[in-house]
Write a protein that holds these residues in place. Structure first.
Motif, PDB file in Angstrom:
ATOM      1  N   THR A   1     -75.650  41.640  24.704  1.00 42.18           N
ATOM      2  CA  THR A   1     -74.602  41.494  23.697  1.00 42.18           C
ATOM      3  C   THR A   1     -75.215  41.167  22.337  1.00 42.18           C
ATOM      4  OG1 THR A   1     -72.563  40.299  23.104  1.00 42.18           O
ATOM      5  CG2 THR A   1     -74.293  39.034  24.196  1.00 42.18           C
ATOM      6  N   HIS A   2     -74.435  41.425  21.285  1.00 44.08           N
ATOM      7  CA  HIS A   2     -74.804  41.027  19.929  1.00 44.08           C
ATOM      8  C   HIS A   2     -74.100  39.733  19.517  1.00 44.08           C
ATOM      9  CE1 HIS A   2     -75.857  45.333  19.846  1.00 44.08           C
ATOM     10  NE2 HIS A   2     -76.749  44.983  18.952  1.00 44.08           N
ATOM     11  N   ASN A   3     -73.178  39.268  20.332  1.00 44.94           N
ATOM     12  CA  ASN A   3     -72.357  38.105  19.998  1.00 44.94           C
ATOM     13  C   ASN A   3     -73.024  36.832  20.526  1.00 44.94           C
ATOM     14  OD1 ASN A   3     -70.357  36.117  19.762  1.00 44.94           O
ATOM     15  ND2 ASN A   3     -68.703  37.598  20.072  1.00 44.94           N
ATOM     16  N   LEU A   4     -73.613  36.056  19.616  1.00 41.56           N
ATOM     17  CA  LEU A   4     -74.325  34.855  20.051  1.00 41.56           C
ATOM     18  C   LEU A   4     -73.391  33.771  20.571  1.00 41.56           C
ATOM     19  CD1 LEU A   4     -77.264  34.358  17.521  1.00 41.56           C
ATOM     20  CD2 LEU A   4     -77.294  35.313  19.811  1.00 41.56           C
ATOM     21  N   SER A   5     -72.138  33.788  20.165  1.00 41.99           N
ATOM     22  CA  SER A   5     -71.175  32.829  20.712  1.00 41.99           C
ATOM     23  C   SER A   5     -70.946  33.100  22.193  1.00 41.99           C
ATOM     24  CB  SER A   5     -69.849  32.914  19.948  1.00 41.99           C
ATOM     25  OG  SER A   5     -70.028  32.567  18.593  1.00 41.99           O
ATOM     26  N   VAL A   6     -70.879  34.376  22.555  1.00 45.40           N
ATOM     27  CA  VAL A   6     -70.757  34.760  23.958  1.00 45.40           C
ATOM     28  C   VAL A   6     -72.030  34.387  24.720  1.00 45.40           C
ATOM     29  CG1 VAL A   6     -70.559  36.718  25.541  1.00 45.40           C
ATOM     30  CG2 VAL A   6     -69.110  36.598  23.505  1.00 45.40           C
ATOM     31  N   VAL A   7     -73.188  34.633  24.096  1.00 45.88           N
ATOM     32  CA  VAL A   7     -74.465  34.279  24.713  1.00 45.88           C
ATOM     33  C   VAL A   7     -74.517  32.787  25.028  1.00 45.88           C
ATOM     34  CG1 VAL A   7     -76.941  34.048  24.246  1.00 45.88           C
ATOM     35  CG2 VAL A   7     -75.755  36.164  23.665  1.00 45.88           C
ATOM     36  N   LYS A   8     -74.084  31.979  24.085  1.00 46.58           N
ATOM     37  CA  LYS A   8     -74.126  30.526  24.264  1.00 46.58           C
ATOM     38  C   LYS A   8     -73.203  30.074  25.383  1.00 46.58           C
ATOM     39  CE  LYS A   8     -74.306  26.325  21.452  1.00 46.58           C
ATOM     40  NZ  LYS A   8     -74.140  25.775  20.086  1.00 46.58           N
ATOM     41  N   HIS A   9     -72.118  30.800  25.573  1.00 48.41           N
ATOM     42  CA  HIS A   9     -71.132  30.426  26.599  1.00 48.41           C
ATOM     43  C   HIS A   9     -71.596  30.775  28.005  1.00 48.41           C
ATOM     44  CE1 HIS A   9     -67.157  29.711  28.353  1.00 48.41           C
ATOM     45  NE2 HIS A   9     -67.314  30.861  28.994  1.00 48.41           N
TER      46      HIS A   9
END
Length: 257
Positions: free
Chosen positions: A149-157
């Motif tokens: 993914t490119h979404n770091l908020s998703v990565v953090k979750h």
């Protein structure tokens, strides 16, 4: 679970490149994928029964008599009812279609599931539901996710360990907490600085990368991030960076550290 070295891709200690066609077919049960577009990845001419049941039949996951109950259980696990088995993909919302894609991936009881931008095409509220579903399924079945993914908020979750790539090369690997608290590579720091804050009183200094983007078709001999790196030296342009471990936490491809 899965490791990569030069010329090898290992899953459970087996090099996938060296397997015969028969062995690779058997190994495919251990590896599944959930695609980015939940509509394009489902055959519009097939019912959900056929989409999910195809892999179950091919890999003989359960017997023919148990197949119906098994598919109903799969739909229940992803939050859908058994009455949806005879529906077609166009009759579902985007979030529901992605749940069907997840059920299809789980049909062969894999060990590794690749999530290729699996929530980027969904609304924010639906994203949260699907991400929570991923977490529940991971705990229930002991799954390993490779989440792209490119979404770091998703990565953090969702992530436990993070690998950052730039133009096809990994520049940093770290555990989640270490990565967000102490990123080592300049590209990682720039990515984290771009995460929007939900608190308007918190002001984060944005790191803007300057310079031209290196061509992925004709990459340079040295570091692919050289033209945009604020810490690059002359050696970075000429010599390919060597990956190395720092403090048993990071694998950073840089000459200057």
């Amino acid at each position: 679970m899965i490791e990569a070295t030069e010329g090898e891709v290992l899953l459970d200690g087996q090099d996938l490149y060296r397997l015969s066609k028969k062995e690779l077919k058997e190994k495919r049960k251990d590896m599944q994928i959930v695609f980015q577009d939940p509509y394009a990845s489902l055959n519009p001419r097939l019912t959900i029964r056929s989409i999910i049941g195809e892999a179950i039949k091919l890999h003989q996951v359960v017997g023919e008599k148990q197949r119906e109950a098994f598919m109903e259980e799969l739909l229940y696990e992803v939050g859908l009812g058994k009455h949806f088995l005879d529906h077609f993909p166009h009759q579902f919302s985007g979030g529901q279609r992605q749940r069907i894609g997840i059920a299809r991936a789980l049909a062969v009881r894999p060990k590794l599931v690749v999530m290729d931008e699996a929530v980027s095409a969904l609304d924010v509220s639906v994203q949260a539901q699907v991400l929570n579903l991923f977490s529940d399924l991971q705990q229930k079945y002991g799954l390993t996710y490779l989440f792209i993914t490119h979404n770091l908020s998703v990565v953090k979750h969702i992530s436990n360990r993070i690998a950052v790539m730039y133009l096809g090369q990994i520049v940093e690997i770290a555990d989640k907490e270490e990565f967000f608290q102490n990123p080592q590579h300049p590209y990682s720091r720039a990515l984290i600085s771009a995460i929007p804050s939900s608190n308007p009183e918190i002001k984060r200094e944005r790191i803007l990368l300057k310079g031209d983007l290196t061509s992925p078709v004709d990459p340079p001999a040295g570091c692919r991030f050289y033209s945009r790196c604020p810490e690059a030296g002359a050696i970075c342009k000429e010599i390919q960076p060597v990956q190395r471990e720092i403090g048993n936490r990071h694998l950073v491809a840089c000459h200057f550290r």
